[in-house]
Design a protein around this motif. Sequence first.
Motif, mmCIF file in Angstrom:
data_model
loop_
_atom_site.group_PDB
_atom_site.id
_atom_site.type_symbol
_atom_site.label_atom_id
_atom_site.label_comp_id
_atom_site.label_asym_id
_atom_site.label_seq_id
_atom_site.Cartn_x
_atom_site.Cartn_y
_atom_site.Cartn_z
ATOM 1 N N UNK A 170 -63.205 39.853 -25.816
ATOM 2 C CA UNK A 170 -64.615 39.682 -25.452
ATOM 3 C C UNK A 170 -65.380 38.918 -26.526
ATOM 4 N N UNK A 171 -65.008 39.110 -27.793
ATOM 5 C CA UNK A 171 -65.669 38.385 -28.885
ATOM 6 C C UNK A 171 -65.401 36.887 -28.775
ATOM 7 N N UNK A 172 -64.170 36.536 -28.395
ATOM 8 C CA UNK A 172 -63.844 35.109 -28.222
ATOM 9 C C UNK A 172 -64.608 34.517 -27.038
ATOM 10 N N UNK A 173 -64.691 35.281 -25.953
ATOM 11 C CA UNK A 173 -65.386 34.798 -24.760
ATOM 12 C C UNK A 173 -66.894 34.694 -24.990
ATOM 13 N N UNK A 174 -67.426 35.600 -25.810
ATOM 14 C CA UNK A 174 -68.879 35.645 -26.035
ATOM 15 C C UNK A 174 -69.406 34.419 -26.761
ATOM 16 N N UNK A 175 -68.524 33.736 -27.519
ATOM 17 C CA UNK A 175 -68.993 32.582 -28.297
ATOM 18 C C UNK A 175 -68.569 31.251 -27.684
ATOM 19 N N UNK A 176 -68.091 31.291 -26.448
ATOM 20 C CA UNK A 176 -67.707 30.046 -25.780
ATOM 21 C C UNK A 176 -68.936 29.185 -25.488
ATOM 22 N N UNK B 45 -73.700 40.962 -28.094
ATOM 23 C CA UNK B 45 -73.169 40.277 -26.903
ATOM 24 C C UNK B 45 -71.845 40.909 -26.471
ATOM 25 N N UNK B 46 -70.995 41.242 -27.443
ATOM 26 C CA UNK B 46 -69.701 41.856 -27.134
ATOM 27 C C UNK B 46 -69.918 43.232 -26.495
ATOM 28 N N UNK C 99 -71.852 27.375 -23.900
ATOM 29 C CA UNK C 99 -72.679 27.771 -22.767
ATOM 30 C C UNK C 99 -73.162 29.211 -22.855
ATOM 31 N N UNK C 100 -72.497 30.027 -23.668
ATOM 32 C CA UNK C 100 -72.902 31.424 -23.824
ATOM 33 C C UNK C 100 -74.069 31.517 -24.824
ATOM 34 N N UNK C 101 -74.863 32.590 -24.681
ATOM 35 C CA UNK C 101 -76.033 32.794 -25.553
ATOM 36 C C UNK C 101 -75.644 32.810 -27.025
ATOM 37 N N UNK C 102 -74.572 33.518 -27.369
ATOM 38 C CA UNK C 102 -74.154 33.627 -28.766
ATOM 39 C C UNK C 102 -73.783 32.265 -29.341
ATOM 40 N N UNK C 103 -73.186 31.409 -28.516
ATOM 41 C CA UNK C 103 -72.802 30.062 -28.958
ATOM 42 C C UNK C 103 -74.041 29.286 -29.392
ATOM 43 N N UNK C 104 -75.091 29.373 -28.582
ATOM 44 C CA UNK C 104 -76.330 28.652 -28.880
ATOM 45 C C UNK C 104 -76.975 29.172 -30.164
ATOM 46 N N UNK C 105 -76.938 30.507 -30.329
ATOM 47 C CA UNK C 105 -77.537 31.115 -31.526
ATOM 48 C C UNK C 105 -76.751 30.752 -32.788
ATOM 49 N N UNK C 106 -75.427 30.715 -32.676
ATOM 50 C CA UNK C 106 -74.583 30.347 -33.827
ATOM 51 C C UNK C 106 -74.851 28.902 -34.232
ATOM 52 N N UNK C 107 -74.967 28.028 -33.239
ATOM 53 C CA UNK C 107 -75.232 26.607 -33.508
ATOM 54 C C UNK C 107 -76.598 26.445 -34.192
ATOM 55 N N UNK C 108 -77.582 27.217 -33.726
ATOM 56 C CA UNK C 108 -78.927 27.138 -34.307
ATOM 57 C C UNK C 108 -78.936 27.646 -35.750
ATOM 58 N N UNK C 109 -78.139 28.657 -36.028
ATOM 59 C CA UNK C 109 -78.122 29.280 -37.358
ATOM 60 C C UNK C 109 -77.236 28.517 -38.354
#
Length: 203
Positions: free
Chosen positions: A35-41, A91-92, A43-53
């Motif tokens: 689930x952690x791998x899927x959460x950062x794919x 997210x997970x 298009x996912x919310x976590x992906x956008x937040x990681x990119x912003x940070x």
Amino acid sequence: MSLVIGLTGGIASGKSTVSNMFKEMGVTVIDADVEARLAVQKGETAHQKIMAEFGKGVLLPGGEIDRQKLGAIIFHQAEKRQILNSIVHPEVRNRMKRQIEEAVRKNEEVIVLDIPLLIESKLTFMADKTLLVYVDPATQLKRLMERNSLTKEDAEARISSQMPLSEKVKLADAVIDNNGTIEESRTQLAAILSGWGIGKTTV
């Protein structure tokens, strides 16, 4: 009424082996690592937040997270690691909760949450019972060195970064001693499930 079991262990303790036993029984296993791998794919919310940070420098050419680059950053910076965890962990949990709810709706007798850091991350509230896979320190060290081709020092460093299994034993509802054979662990699992009143004891 579904019984939610939180399955945990330590690195090279054999948790995945026990997780596979549940899968062979037809039990729904919700894997936190998956689930952690899927959460950062992408298009996912976590992906956008990681990119912003962390910036676009942590992305692969296709836009997915470069886990090695990100890992290199958070490994040396505790503050950055906390930021990443604050993005990914909620997210997970949400992803896992949705799957639990779906399994409960289907009246599944047993639902297993495969969470390596179940106790450290204080996630035991998500489960009705906590099941720990245990090995003694010498066995854990030997298995990790063989499995990951690590030196003794590197293996010890990885093990010491986690809560000792001897401490987790005190906090678990049941423990599988995985120092022996797979069949011995299978027998222990059947006995534990039987003690919890679970009918699916064909393991």
